[in-house]
Motif scaffolding. Structure first.
Motif, short mmCIF file in Angstrom:
data_model
loop_
_atom_site.label_atom_id
_atom_site.label_comp_id
_atom_site.label_asym_id
_atom_site.label_seq_id
_atom_site.Cartn_x
_atom_site.Cartn_y
_atom_site.Cartn_z
N GLN A 36 -49.00 65.52 17.15
CA GLN A 36 -50.05 65.12 18.09
C GLN A 36 -50.40 63.64 17.93
OE1 GLN A 36 -53.22 67.91 17.35
NE2 GLN A 36 -52.31 69.49 18.65
N LEU A 37 -50.44 63.16 16.70
CA LEU A 37 -50.71 61.74 16.45
C LEU A 37 -49.59 60.87 17.03
CD1 LEU A 37 -52.51 59.62 15.14
CD2 LEU A 37 -51.23 59.96 13.01
N THR A 38 -48.36 61.29 16.85
CA THR A 38 -47.22 60.55 17.40
C THR A 38 -47.30 60.51 18.93
OG1 THR A 38 -45.84 61.18 15.53
CG2 THR A 38 -44.70 60.46 17.52
N VAL A 39 -47.60 61.65 19.53
CA VAL A 39 -47.73 61.71 21.00
C VAL A 39 -48.86 60.81 21.46
CG1 VAL A 39 -48.36 63.23 22.92
CG2 VAL A 39 -46.67 63.98 21.24
N ALA A 40 -49.98 60.84 20.77
CA ALA A 40 -51.13 60.00 21.14
C ALA A 40 -50.77 58.52 21.04
CB ALA A 40 -52.33 60.31 20.26
N ARG A 41 -50.04 58.14 19.99
CA ARG A 41 -49.62 56.74 19.84
C ARG A 41 -48.67 56.33 20.96
NH1 ARG A 41 -48.61 56.86 13.35
NH2 ARG A 41 -50.78 56.53 12.74
N GLU A 43 -48.48 57.61 23.96
CA GLU A 43 -49.26 57.51 25.19
C GLU A 43 -50.05 56.21 25.22
OE1 GLU A 43 -51.58 61.08 25.33
OE2 GLU A 43 -49.89 62.29 26.04
N SER A 44 -50.59 55.83 24.08
CA SER A 44 -51.34 54.57 24.00
C SER A 44 -50.43 53.38 24.27
CB SER A 44 -51.99 54.45 22.63
OG SER A 44 -52.66 53.22 22.50
N VAL A 45 -49.25 53.40 23.68
CA VAL A 45 -48.28 52.32 23.91
C VAL A 45 -47.88 52.28 25.38
CG1 VAL A 45 -45.90 51.62 23.42
CG2 VAL A 45 -47.41 52.24 21.55
N GLU A 46 -47.66 53.44 25.97
CA GLU A 46 -47.29 53.50 27.39
C GLU A 46 -48.42 52.99 28.28
OE1 GLU A 46 -46.06 57.52 28.13
OE2 GLU A 46 -44.28 57.33 26.86
N ARG A 48 -50.73 50.79 27.43
CA ARG A 48 -50.77 49.33 27.26
C ARG A 48 -49.64 48.67 28.04
NH1 ARG A 48 -52.26 50.38 21.76
NH2 ARG A 48 -50.09 50.16 21.15
N ALA A 49 -48.46 49.24 27.99
CA ALA A 49 -47.31 48.68 28.72
C ALA A 49 -47.56 48.75 30.23
CB ALA A 49 -46.03 49.42 28.35
N THR A 50 -48.11 49.85 30.69
CA THR A 50 -48.41 49.99 32.11
C THR A 50 -49.46 48.96 32.53
OG1 THR A 50 -47.89 52.34 32.08
CG2 THR A 50 -49.29 51.56 33.87
N ARG A 51 -50.47 48.78 31.72
CA ARG A 51 -51.51 47.79 32.03
C ARG A 51 -50.93 46.38 32.03
NH1 ARG A 51 -55.24 46.20 35.00
NH2 ARG A 51 -56.79 44.89 34.02
N ARG A 52 -50.07 46.09 31.03
CA ARG A 52 -49.43 44.78 30.98
C ARG A 52 -48.58 44.56 32.23
NH1 ARG A 52 -44.98 45.09 27.44
NH2 ARG A 52 -43.92 45.53 29.37
N ASP A 53 -47.84 45.58 32.64
CA ASP A 53 -47.01 45.46 33.83
C ASP A 53 -47.86 45.23 35.08
OD1 ASP A 53 -44.80 45.83 32.24
OD2 ASP A 53 -44.48 47.93 32.83
N GLU A 54 -49.00 45.93 35.16
CA GLU A 54 -49.90 45.73 36.29
C GLU A 54 -50.45 44.31 36.32
OE1 GLU A 54 -52.86 48.75 35.76
OE2 GLU A 54 -51.55 50.35 36.52
N LEU A 55 -50.86 43.81 35.16
CA LEU A 55 -51.38 42.45 35.08
C LEU A 55 -50.30 41.43 35.46
CD1 LEU A 55 -53.53 42.66 31.83
CD2 LEU A 55 -54.36 42.44 34.19
N ARG A 56 -49.10 41.66 34.96
CA ARG A 56 -47.99 40.76 35.31
C ARG A 56 -47.74 40.78 36.81
NH1 ARG A 56 -43.16 41.25 30.77
NH2 ARG A 56 -44.18 39.84 29.31
#
Length: 181
Positions: A36-41, A43-46, A48-56
């Motif tokens: 569950q911790l791995t999945v949560a991490r 998801e968090s990375v994804e 952040r990547a999605t937000r970065r892509d949106e900002l870009r």
């Protein structure tokens, strides 16, 4: 006495079995929590990547939009007759160039380096075209009419440069938006 030993042995085995069951349960729970911790991490990375892509994407679209506005103003300057000179040092094309500068700042923040380099080339090209227009408009010229008609080769060269720089920018942007950069 044998009954007492048998009861003691059964009790000991039951306690041992319960301890083993508890240990297996604890290991299983630990494994589940780790998963569950791995999945949560992930998801968090994804996220952040999605937000970065949106900002870009927003930064790149804003930059292209500001460039389009600057190009419209530059086109207007190419098409206007020579007698309608703007106020020295400031006109609508200059204001549009400032908007490109501001949009470029967001591209600088979002990167990557290839996109920043291509955006810088577009920005420099717009500034050079604007400066060239001002020089051409300030030249003493007996001919009247739009700059485009009086300096057709320069106008065509400016249009070609715009196209090439814009395509280079888009070529740099696509991999960045596709997470290849």
């Amino acid at each position: 006495m044998q009954d007492t030993v048998a009861v003691a042995l059964i009790t000991s085995l039951s306690t041992l079995a319960a301890a083993l069951a508890g240990l297996v349960g604890a290991l299983s729970t630990r494994r589940q929590l780790a998963h569950q911790l791995t999945v949560a991490r992930q998801e968090s990375v994804e996220r952040r990547a999605t937000r970065r892509d949106e900002l870009r994407r927003d930064a790149y679209v804003g930059f292209l939009s500001a460039c389009d506005q600057a190009y419209r103003q530059l086109d207007r300057r190419w098409l206007e007759a020579g007698e309608s000179e703007p106020a020295p040092g400031y006109d609508e094309a200059y204001a549009a160039m400032r908007a490109v500068d501001e949009a470029y700042n967001l591209v600088l923040l979002e990167g990557p380096a290839e996109v920043v380099s291509a955006a810088r080339a577009v920005l420099t090209s717009i500034g050079a075209e604007h400066a060239g227009q001002r020089r051409l408009g300030d030249e003493p010229d007996e001919a009247t009419g739009p700059l485009r008609d009086r300096h057709r080769e320069r106008w065509l060269a400016a249009i070609e440069l715009r196209t090439n720089h814009r395509l280079s920018f888009l070529d740099a942007v696509r991999p960045a938006l596709n997470n290849d950069a």
